[in-house]
Design a protein around this motif. Structure first.
Motif, PDB file in Angstrom:
ATOM      1  N   ARG A  70      31.049 -95.395 -26.872  1.00 31.08           N
ATOM      2  CA  ARG A  70      32.396 -95.985 -26.746  1.00 31.08           C
ATOM      3  C   ARG A  70      32.312 -97.341 -27.570  1.00 31.08           C
ATOM      4  NH1 ARG A  70      33.396 -96.614 -20.613  1.00 31.08           N
ATOM      5  NH2 ARG A  70      35.395 -97.431 -21.494  1.00 31.08           N
ATOM      6  N   ALA A  71      31.403 -97.861 -27.525  1.00 37.47           N
ATOM      7  CA  ALA A  71      31.122 -99.290 -28.333  1.00 37.47           C
ATOM      8  C   ALA A  71      31.262 -98.977 -29.761  1.00 37.47           C
ATOM      9  CB  ALA A  71      30.011 -99.973 -28.014  1.00 37.47           C
ATOM     10  N   GLN A  72      30.608 -97.856 -30.405  1.00 36.35           N
ATOM     11  CA  GLN A  72      30.736 -97.510 -31.527  1.00 36.35           C
ATOM     12  C   GLN A  72      32.017 -97.191 -31.802  1.00 36.35           C
ATOM     13  OE1 GLN A  72      27.894 -94.358 -31.439  1.00 36.35           O
ATOM     14  NE2 GLN A  72      26.042 -95.635 -32.285  1.00 36.35           N
ATOM     15  N   ARG A  73      32.873 -96.482 -31.105  1.00 39.86           N
ATOM     16  CA  ARG A  73      34.037 -96.199 -31.517  1.00 39.86           C
ATOM     17  C   ARG A  73      34.988 -97.280 -31.905  1.00 39.86           C
ATOM     18  NH1 ARG A  73      33.204 -91.283 -28.367  1.00 39.86           N
ATOM     19  NH2 ARG A  73      33.523 -92.218 -26.603  1.00 39.86           N
ATOM     20  N   LEU A  74      34.681 -98.295 -30.856  1.00 42.52           N
ATOM     21  CA  LEU A  74      35.482 -99.533 -30.919  1.00 42.52           C
ATOM     22  C   LEU A  74      35.202-100.339 -32.270  1.00 42.52           C
ATOM     23  CD1 LEU A  74      36.944-102.004 -29.982  1.00 42.52           C
ATOM     24  CD2 LEU A  74      34.924-103.026 -28.782  1.00 42.52           C
ATOM     25  N   ARG A  75      33.775-100.275 -32.603  1.00 45.65           N
ATOM     26  CA  ARG A  75      33.524-100.607 -33.866  1.00 45.65           C
ATOM     27  C   ARG A  75      34.079-100.099 -35.101  1.00 45.65           C
ATOM     28  NH1 ARG A  75      27.168-100.722 -32.590  1.00 45.65           N
ATOM     29  NH2 ARG A  75      27.361 -99.653 -34.812  1.00 45.65           N
ATOM     30  N   VAL A 110      32.236-105.846 -23.583  1.00 48.24           N
ATOM     31  CA  VAL A 110      33.451-106.808 -22.616  1.00 48.24           C
ATOM     32  C   VAL A 110      34.385-105.489 -22.035  1.00 48.24           C
ATOM     33  CG1 VAL A 110      35.274-108.061 -22.387  1.00 48.24           C
ATOM     34  CG2 VAL A 110      33.029-108.839 -23.298  1.00 48.24           C
ATOM     35  N   ILE A 111      34.472-105.444 -20.604  1.00 51.18           N
ATOM     36  CA  ILE A 111      35.227-104.291 -19.970  1.00 51.18           C
ATOM     37  C   ILE A 111      36.403-104.944 -19.457  1.00 51.18           C
ATOM     38  CG2 ILE A 111      35.309-102.538 -18.506  1.00 51.18           C
ATOM     39  CD1 ILE A 111      32.303-102.091 -19.003  1.00 51.18           C
ATOM     40  N   ASP A 112      37.467-104.455 -19.720  1.00 54.04           N
ATOM     41  CA  ASP A 112      38.883-104.989 -18.971  1.00 54.04           C
ATOM     42  C   ASP A 112      39.145-103.908 -17.970  1.00 54.04           C
ATOM     43  OD1 ASP A 112      41.241-105.888 -18.214  1.00 54.04           O
ATOM     44  OD2 ASP A 112      42.090-106.053 -20.080  1.00 54.04           O
ATOM     45  N   HIS A 113      39.146-104.433 -16.725  1.00 55.53           N
ATOM     46  CA  HIS A 113      39.240-103.333 -15.588  1.00 55.53           C
ATOM     47  C   HIS A 113      40.631-103.294 -15.174  1.00 55.53           C
ATOM     48  CE1 HIS A 113      35.067-102.853 -14.362  1.00 55.53           C
ATOM     49  NE2 HIS A 113      34.795-104.245 -14.643  1.00 55.53           N
ATOM     50  N   ALA A 114      41.645-104.169 -15.921  1.00 54.04           N
ATOM     51  CA  ALA A 114      43.189-103.978 -15.691  1.00 54.04           C
ATOM     52  C   ALA A 114      43.437-102.880 -16.740  1.00 54.04           C
ATOM     53  CB  ALA A 114      43.538-105.308 -15.950  1.00 54.04           C
ATOM     54  N   GLU A 117      41.560 -96.560 -19.967  1.00 52.79           N
ATOM     55  CA  GLU A 117      41.380 -95.633 -21.198  1.00 52.79           C
ATOM     56  C   GLU A 117      41.353 -94.311 -20.741  1.00 52.79           C
ATOM     57  OE1 GLU A 117      38.262 -96.788 -24.617  1.00 52.79           O
ATOM     58  OE2 GLU A 117      37.132 -95.350 -23.020  1.00 52.79           O
ATOM     59  N   ARG A 118      42.038 -93.415 -21.423  1.00 47.93           N
ATOM     60  CA  ARG A 118      41.979 -91.943 -20.942  1.00 47.93           C
ATOM     61  C   ARG A 118      41.503 -91.116 -21.967  1.00 47.93           C
ATOM     62  NH1 ARG A 118      45.262 -91.186 -16.636  1.00 47.93           N
ATOM     63  NH2 ARG A 118      46.662 -92.858 -16.015  1.00 47.93           N
ATOM     64  N   PRO A 119      39.972 -90.698 -21.679  1.00 45.71           N
ATOM     65  CA  PRO A 119      39.503 -89.987 -22.652  1.00 45.71           C
ATOM     66  C   PRO A 119      39.877 -88.497 -22.745  1.00 45.71           C
ATOM     67  CG  PRO A 119      38.203 -90.000 -20.684  1.00 45.71           C
ATOM     68  CD  PRO A 119      39.304 -90.946 -20.459  1.00 45.71           C
ATOM     69  N   PRO A 120      39.613 -87.792 -23.547  1.00 44.29           N
ATOM     70  CA  PRO A 120      40.180 -86.167 -23.751  1.00 44.29           C
ATOM     71  C   PRO A 120      39.462 -85.626 -22.520  1.00 44.29           C
ATOM     72  CG  PRO A 120      39.058 -86.918 -26.017  1.00 44.29           C
ATOM     73  CD  PRO A 120      38.866 -88.172 -24.933  1.00 44.29           C
ATOM     74  N   PHE A 121      38.353 -85.939 -22.065  1.00 43.63           N
ATOM     75  CA  PHE A 121      37.850 -84.884 -20.970  1.00 43.63           C
ATOM     76  C   PHE A 121      37.271 -86.025 -20.051  1.00 43.63           C
ATOM     77  CE2 PHE A 121      37.137 -82.515 -24.770  1.00 43.63           C
ATOM     78  CZ  PHE A 121      37.809 -81.304 -24.305  1.00 43.63           C
ATOM     79  N   GLY A 122      37.273 -85.801 -18.709  1.00 36.11           N
ATOM     80  CA  GLY A 122      36.682 -86.653 -17.700  1.00 36.11           C
ATOM     81  C   GLY A 122      37.854 -87.764 -17.155  1.00 36.11           C
ATOM     82  N   ALA A 123      37.358 -88.492 -16.255  1.00 32.63           N
ATOM     83  CA  ALA A 123      38.395 -89.252 -15.438  1.00 32.63           C
ATOM     84  C   ALA A 123      38.838 -90.648 -16.294  1.00 32.63           C
ATOM     85  CB  ALA A 123      37.721 -89.806 -14.033  1.00 32.63           C
ATOM     86  N   PRO A 124      39.874 -91.212 -15.957  1.00 31.32           N
ATOM     87  CA  PRO A 124      40.242 -92.366 -16.559  1.00 31.32           C
ATOM     88  C   PRO A 124      39.127 -93.460 -16.338  1.00 31.32           C
ATOM     89  CG  PRO A 124      41.961 -91.704 -15.679  1.00 31.32           C
ATOM     90  CD  PRO A 124      40.962 -90.732 -15.108  1.00 31.32           C
ATOM     91  N   ARG A 125      39.026 -94.488 -17.178  1.00 32.43           N
ATOM     92  CA  ARG A 125      37.927 -95.606 -17.060  1.00 32.43           C
ATOM     93  C   ARG A 125      38.389 -96.762 -17.675  1.00 32.43           C
ATOM     94  NH1 ARG A 125      34.466 -91.793 -21.236  1.00 32.43           N
ATOM     95  NH2 ARG A 125      35.686 -92.375 -23.129  1.00 32.43           N
TER      96      ARG A 125
END
Length: 318
Positions: A70-75, A110-114, A117-125
């Motif tokens: 996920r960090a790599q995707r942000l980069r 750094v994670i924003d809990h507010a 993020e909705r991935p293609p598979f799995g629960a929102p995070r």
């Protein structure tokens, strides 16, 4: 080497990222490890899960391979989609900024809990909105060295300070909406906590000036050369094959006020902290930047900033 935070923020520091592949002759971690996740790092210190919080924002180390991806995707989003860097094949195929060193680094996030993020598979995070990559010397020594060595000859620097613990900072980026003092301060709180836990003596890495024409950067480079050059004990030079002269103007011809205004907030922030600048710059055409080496001994950090974050990193402790 890109500096997206520095374009919009006057915070202490925003981006510190080595930018080129290590020499082919050096030992390289197999690329596939960067896809598959992290290997245990001998000697790692047990840190608390949360390194700091400000409101809904939390800073901590990536907990698993999925968070590293996920960090790599942000980069990827910041470096390649926003800043138009030129991607290599593996990064382009994966739509992630990938290099072989990701597998052995710790990844600060750094994670924003507010924000969900909705991935293609799995629960929102909760969304990852910022990241920084950390490479300790003992890990680098076991895996072919530091990434910075692809631009600067740091061998003498490391040899002169044998016994000191070096930490390379790299691959930092923050989403546009979070390029503010709060996010960057939280990243630096995480770094300071990490530095204390691992008893790091020296931080270093590459800082970028936008553009690949050194003539257009003569004022900034000359100012750094004349006013922030490292003393002999902390000196290191750009590799001969990549060396670009920094002292393009005489000391008398440098307008200090104008130069400081033109420098990225990153560089100004590190100078305030007490950092030194190496000899010679490096043009990084992949990222459309001109890079300088920054060396920051912990012993040289301005006490004002140690007081700001806390001698025991307790300012934003969870």
């Amino acid at each position: 080497m890109l500096d997206p935070v520095a374009r919009t923020s006057n915070s202490l520091a925003s981006h510190f990222r080595p930018s080129a592949w290590a020499d082919q002759g050096r030992k390289i971690i197999p690329m596939m490890r960067a896809y598959g996740g992290l290997s245990p790092r001998a000697g790692a210190v047990a840190l608390p899960r949360t390194l700091g919080r400000i409101g809904s924002l939390e800073v901590r180390l990536a907990a698993n391979a999925a968070e590293v991806r996920r960090a790599q995707r942000l980069r990827w989003h910041v470096f390649y989609e926003e800043m138009k860097a030129i991607a290599d094949g593996p990064s382009r195929l994966a739509r992630r900024d990938i290099d072989a060193f990701d597998a052995i680094c710790d990844h600060l996030v750094v994670i924003d809990h507010a924000v969900t993020e909705r991935p293609p598979f799995g629960a929102p995070r909760p969304a990852i909105v910022g990241t920084y990559r950390l490479l300790r010397q003992e890990v680098a020594d076991r895996n072919g060295g530091f990434y910075t060595a692809s631009e600067f000859d740091i061998s003498g620097l490391l040899e002169r300070h044998r016994g000191k613990r070096f930490l390379e900072l790299g691959r930092s980026c923050v989403l546009p909406a979070y390029r503010n003092k709060r996010t960057v301060e939280l990243l630096w709180h995480g770094i300071w906590t990490y530095v204390l836990a691992h008893r790091v003596d020296v931080m270093f890495g590459c800082a970028s000036l936008e553009g690949t024409d050194p003539r257009a950067l003569s004022l900034e480079l000359s100012f750094l050369h004349h006013h922030a050059g490292a003393p002999a004990a902390w000196a290191a030079r750009a590799l001969p094959s990549r060396h670009v002269e920094m002292g393009r103007l005489s000391r008398e011809a440098v307008d200090g006020r104008k130069a400081l205004h033109a420098l990225p907030p990153l560089v100004k922030g590190y100078l305030r902290l007490g950092a030194y600048i190496g000899e010679g710059a490096v043009v990084d055409r992949q990222f459309n930047t001109t890079d300088v080496l920054v060396v920051l001994p912990v012993s040289a950090i301005n006490p004002r900033y140690i007081g700001h974050f806390g001698a025991t990193a307790d300012r934003h402790a969870a």
